[in-house]
Write a protein that holds these residues in place. Structure first.
Motif, short mmCIF file in Angstrom:
data_model
loop_
_atom_site.label_atom_id
_atom_site.label_comp_id
_atom_site.label_asym_id
_atom_site.label_seq_id
_atom_site.Cartn_x
_atom_site.Cartn_y
_atom_site.Cartn_z
N HIS A 1 10.79 -1.88 -58.02
CA HIS A 1 12.04 -1.87 -59.35
C HIS A 1 13.33 -2.57 -59.62
N GLY A 2 12.87 -3.56 -58.46
CA GLY A 2 14.84 -4.27 -58.55
C GLY A 2 15.79 -4.05 -57.78
N ALA A 3 15.43 -3.51 -56.53
CA ALA A 3 16.93 -2.53 -56.24
C ALA A 3 17.20 -3.32 -55.25
N LEU A 4 18.10 -2.70 -54.24
CA LEU A 4 19.08 -3.95 -53.14
C LEU A 4 18.96 -3.06 -52.30
N ARG A 5 18.35 -3.37 -51.09
CA ARG A 5 18.36 -3.36 -49.56
C ARG A 5 19.21 -3.32 -49.11
N MET A 6 19.56 -3.40 -47.85
CA MET A 6 19.84 -3.49 -46.68
C MET A 6 19.83 -2.85 -45.41
N VAL A 7 19.19 -3.42 -44.56
CA VAL A 7 18.75 -3.11 -43.19
C VAL A 7 19.54 -3.36 -41.94
N SER A 8 20.32 -2.63 -41.32
CA SER A 8 20.44 -2.82 -39.96
C SER A 8 19.74 -3.45 -39.26
N GLU A 9 20.16 -4.69 -38.11
CA GLU A 9 19.34 -5.40 -37.39
C GLU A 9 20.26 -5.44 -35.61
N ARG A 10 21.71 -5.31 -36.03
CA ARG A 10 22.55 -5.18 -34.97
C ARG A 10 23.45 -4.51 -35.13
N ALA A 11 24.58 -3.82 -33.78
CA ALA A 11 25.18 -3.82 -34.27
C ALA A 11 26.50 -3.19 -33.04
N ALA A 12 27.37 -3.24 -32.88
CA ALA A 12 28.19 -3.23 -32.20
C ALA A 12 29.59 -2.72 -32.03
N VAL A 13 30.29 -2.42 -31.36
CA VAL A 13 31.56 -1.57 -31.57
C VAL A 13 32.55 -2.38 -30.43
N ARG A 14 33.79 -2.55 -31.08
CA ARG A 14 35.18 -3.26 -30.50
C ARG A 14 36.17 -2.15 -29.23
N VAL A 15 36.34 -2.19 -28.60
CA VAL A 15 36.32 -0.99 -27.35
C VAL A 15 37.82 -2.08 -26.12
N ALA A 16 38.62 -1.90 -26.51
CA ALA A 16 40.32 -2.23 -25.74
C ALA A 16 39.78 -3.90 -25.56
N GLY A 17 39.35 -4.30 -26.88
CA GLY A 17 38.79 -5.63 -26.64
C GLY A 17 37.96 -5.84 -26.36
N ARG A 18 36.83 -5.35 -26.02
CA ARG A 18 35.55 -5.82 -25.60
C ARG A 18 34.41 -5.59 -26.34
N LEU B 1 21.71 4.23 -28.27
CA LEU B 1 23.56 4.01 -28.61
C LEU B 1 23.01 2.93 -30.02
N ARG B 2 21.84 2.67 -30.33
CA ARG B 2 22.05 1.64 -31.14
C ARG B 2 22.16 2.39 -32.94
N LEU B 3 22.71 2.10 -33.43
CA LEU B 3 22.79 3.00 -34.92
C LEU B 3 22.26 2.19 -36.33
N ASP B 4 21.04 3.06 -36.86
CA ASP B 4 20.13 2.07 -37.69
C ASP B 4 21.16 2.80 -39.41
N VAL B 5 20.84 1.67 -39.20
CA VAL B 5 22.16 1.82 -41.32
C VAL B 5 20.36 1.13 -42.14
N ARG B 6 19.95 2.00 -43.81
CA ARG B 6 19.58 1.57 -44.58
C ARG B 6 20.63 2.82 -45.84
N VAL B 7 20.75 1.01 -46.83
CA VAL B 7 21.51 1.51 -47.91
C VAL B 7 20.53 0.90 -48.94
N GLU B 8 20.30 1.73 -50.06
CA GLU B 8 19.89 0.77 -51.18
C GLU B 8 20.68 0.84 -52.63
N ASP B 9 20.58 0.55 -53.35
CA ASP B 9 21.10 0.23 -54.69
C ASP B 9 20.22 -0.12 -55.37
N GLY B 10 19.99 0.06 -56.51
CA GLY B 10 19.32 0.11 -57.85
C GLY B 10 20.08 0.79 -58.85
N TRP B 11 18.69 0.88 -59.86
CA TRP B 11 19.07 1.04 -61.57
C TRP B 11 18.52 2.26 -62.27
#
Length: 215
Positions: free
Chosen positions: A138-155, A163-173
């Motif tokens: 229906h023409g919606a925009l979907r975003m799905v995470s492929e990789r995730a990272a966190v910065r701690v103490a400069g690393r 430990l992964r984070l799976d994110v899924r976003v869908e924006d429709g009308w």
């Protein structure tokens, strides 16, 4: 994570033509700033105040400590160029929880790789996601995470496996109500859903040079 702006059209490339016309028109806006208001039928984190323990690690405006229904919200987006000259989209979401307003901010940056954008969460920018953009039903925009990272103490530490984070976003009308719809869920294999929201919103103000009609 936001779902409007030329950064996303750039990532979609030729696929952008498959977006719902109203979504494509709003994302093509030439204005630098947009404000939208809506209601999340459900929003927040089931961990509630336990999330406050994560603030020293991820920084401010990356977590919420409430979990409620029928939450009004304000969405403010601003397009700009980052320090490297890349197209960027800054977003601030203000959740109108009954216990007090809370914010989540992020910045989407165009990637050199087709179909991908980099999403940096929170003002401190300590959580980083690589999201794949695609056009759903229906023409919606979907975003799905492929990789995730966190910065701690400069690393920079990649979040993989348990430990992964799976994110899924869908924006429709929603053609009946003439408004945008949004659905987001972030999950971890061990903790389950750590953040989610779903609801609707409408643009209420646009940049002075924006030609898109208010909806």
């Amino acid at each position: 994570m936001t779902v409007s702006g030329g950064v996303l059209l750039e990532a979609l490339g030729a696929e952008a033509s498959r977006l719902h016309p109203m979504l494509r028109a709003q994302m093509s806006s030439s204005g630098e700033r947009q404000e939208a208001r809506g209601v999340f039928t459900l929003a927040g984190s089931r961990f509630r105040r336990l999330n406050l323990l994560g603030v020293p690690i991820v920084g401010r405006d990356a977590l919420v400590s409430r979990y409620e229904r029928d939450v009004p919200f304000v969405l403010v987006t601003a397009t700009r160029r980052d320090e490297r000259g890349r197209a960027a989209l800054d977003t601030v979401r203000e959740f109108g929880f009954r216990g007090g307003a809370q914010l989540i901010a992020d910045r989407l940056v165009a990637s050199r790789h087709p179909g991908l954008v980099r999403d940096v969460l929170g003002r401190a920018g300590r959580i980083e996601l690589i999201l794949r953009c695609e056009v759903a039903e229906h023409g919606a925009l979907r975003m799905v995470s492929e990789r995730a990272a966190v910065r701690v103490a400069g690393r920079r530490i990649a979040l993989r496996g348990l430990l992964r984070l799976d994110v899924r976003v869908e924006d429709g009308w929603d053609a009946v109500e003439q408004r945008r719809t949004i659905r987001m869920r972030a999950r971890n294999p061990l903790a389950g859903t750590v953040l989610e929201y779903r609801g609707w919103y409408r643009t209420v103000s646009l940049g002075a040079d924006d030609a898109v009609q208010k909806v």
